[in-house]
Design a protein around this motif. Structure first.
Motif: not given
Length: 255
Positions: A184-203
């Motif tokens: 579950x901690x791995x899964x939660x960390x993956x969502x942190x990177x997903x948000x980082x990716x979303x911010x990067x492509x939005x910019x």
């Protein structure tokens, strides 16, 4: 070049992401393979899908995933299809949709999640048998990463961080086995990177649809590098040697 330079947080974020993905997906695949009968008893994947996906928040008594969080978690999928699937799970009596659009597990949904926790405990114990010390080390390290990620998110709120906010901190009742904690901690960390990716492509002027169709090349590379930069913050909680240890432990786990 020293490890401290090679594994600076922004460089490390890109190196560790595939290892996090591999280990998490192996655990989830083992659970899915063994969980067919469990899912069937509650209506099958059409009834249980989002409960599994959002389990780290919905399994907690009173846990709610708000509408922006749901949208962020499913950002790379067809929004209309996700809403239809969600409607079915509400109709099955597994999820309750609140007046504000938030989602909560029903009593039936909570019963399913309690059984899922036990199933994940069994399959992770089998999958990672013989690696108990490694699992415990990873659980400790990821706990520090997620704690620091939550501190950073509180200091600098970002609307693109809605997926991580929807699932963090993961629900960890007393007595949760190390394998379930790690999964579950791995899964939660993956969502942190997903948000980082979303911010990067939005910019960069992209949408979730356009960035998935983006071919390999300088533009995609620039987005990935910006993703690494934005995902790097939590890894500052570890020393360079600890980053190496996490990478080695993840690589050594079967699956």
């Amino acid at each position: 070049m020293s490890h401290a330079v090679e594994l600076a947080p922004h460089r490390y974020a890109g190196l560790v992401a595939p290892a996090v993905d591999r280990t998490f997906l192996a655990g989830m695949a083992a659970g899915q393979e063994r969980g067919t009968e469990l899912s069937r008893r509650y209506g099958g994947p059409a009834a249980t899908g989002f409960l599994v996906e959002l389990r780290t928040r919905l399994a907690e008594p009173g846990g709610v995933v708000d509408d922006p969080g749901f949208t962020a978690v499913t950002r790379y999928r067809d929004a209309a299809e996700c809403r239809r699937a969600l409607d079915k799970q509400v109709a099955y009596g597994m999820l309750h949709r609140r007046p504000d659009g938030g989602l909560a597990a029903t009593e039936r949904g909570l019963a399913f999640l309690a059984e899922l926790w036990r199933l994940h405990a069994d399959v992770t114990a089998e999958l990672w048998t013989g690696h108990e010390e490694r699992v415990v080390r990873l659980v400790e390290a990821l706990g520090r990463l997620l704690t620091y990620a939550l501190v950073l998110a509180a200091e600098e709120p970002d609307p693109t961080g809605a997926a991580f906010a929807a699932v963090a901190p993961p629900y960890e009742p007393d007595g949760t086995p190390p394998g379930v904690l790690l999964l579950n901690r791995l899964g939660t960390l993956r969502h942190h990177r997903s948000d980082a990716h979303a911010a990067a492509w939005a910019v960069a002027g992209h949408t979730a649809l356009s960035v998935t169709a983006l071919p390999a090349g300088p533009e995609r590379l620039a987005i990935e590098q910006e993703t690494d930069r934005r995902a790097a913050g939590p890894y500052e909680a570890l020393t360079a040697q600890e980053r190496l240890s996490v990478l080695a432990d993840l690589a050594a786990l079967p699956g």
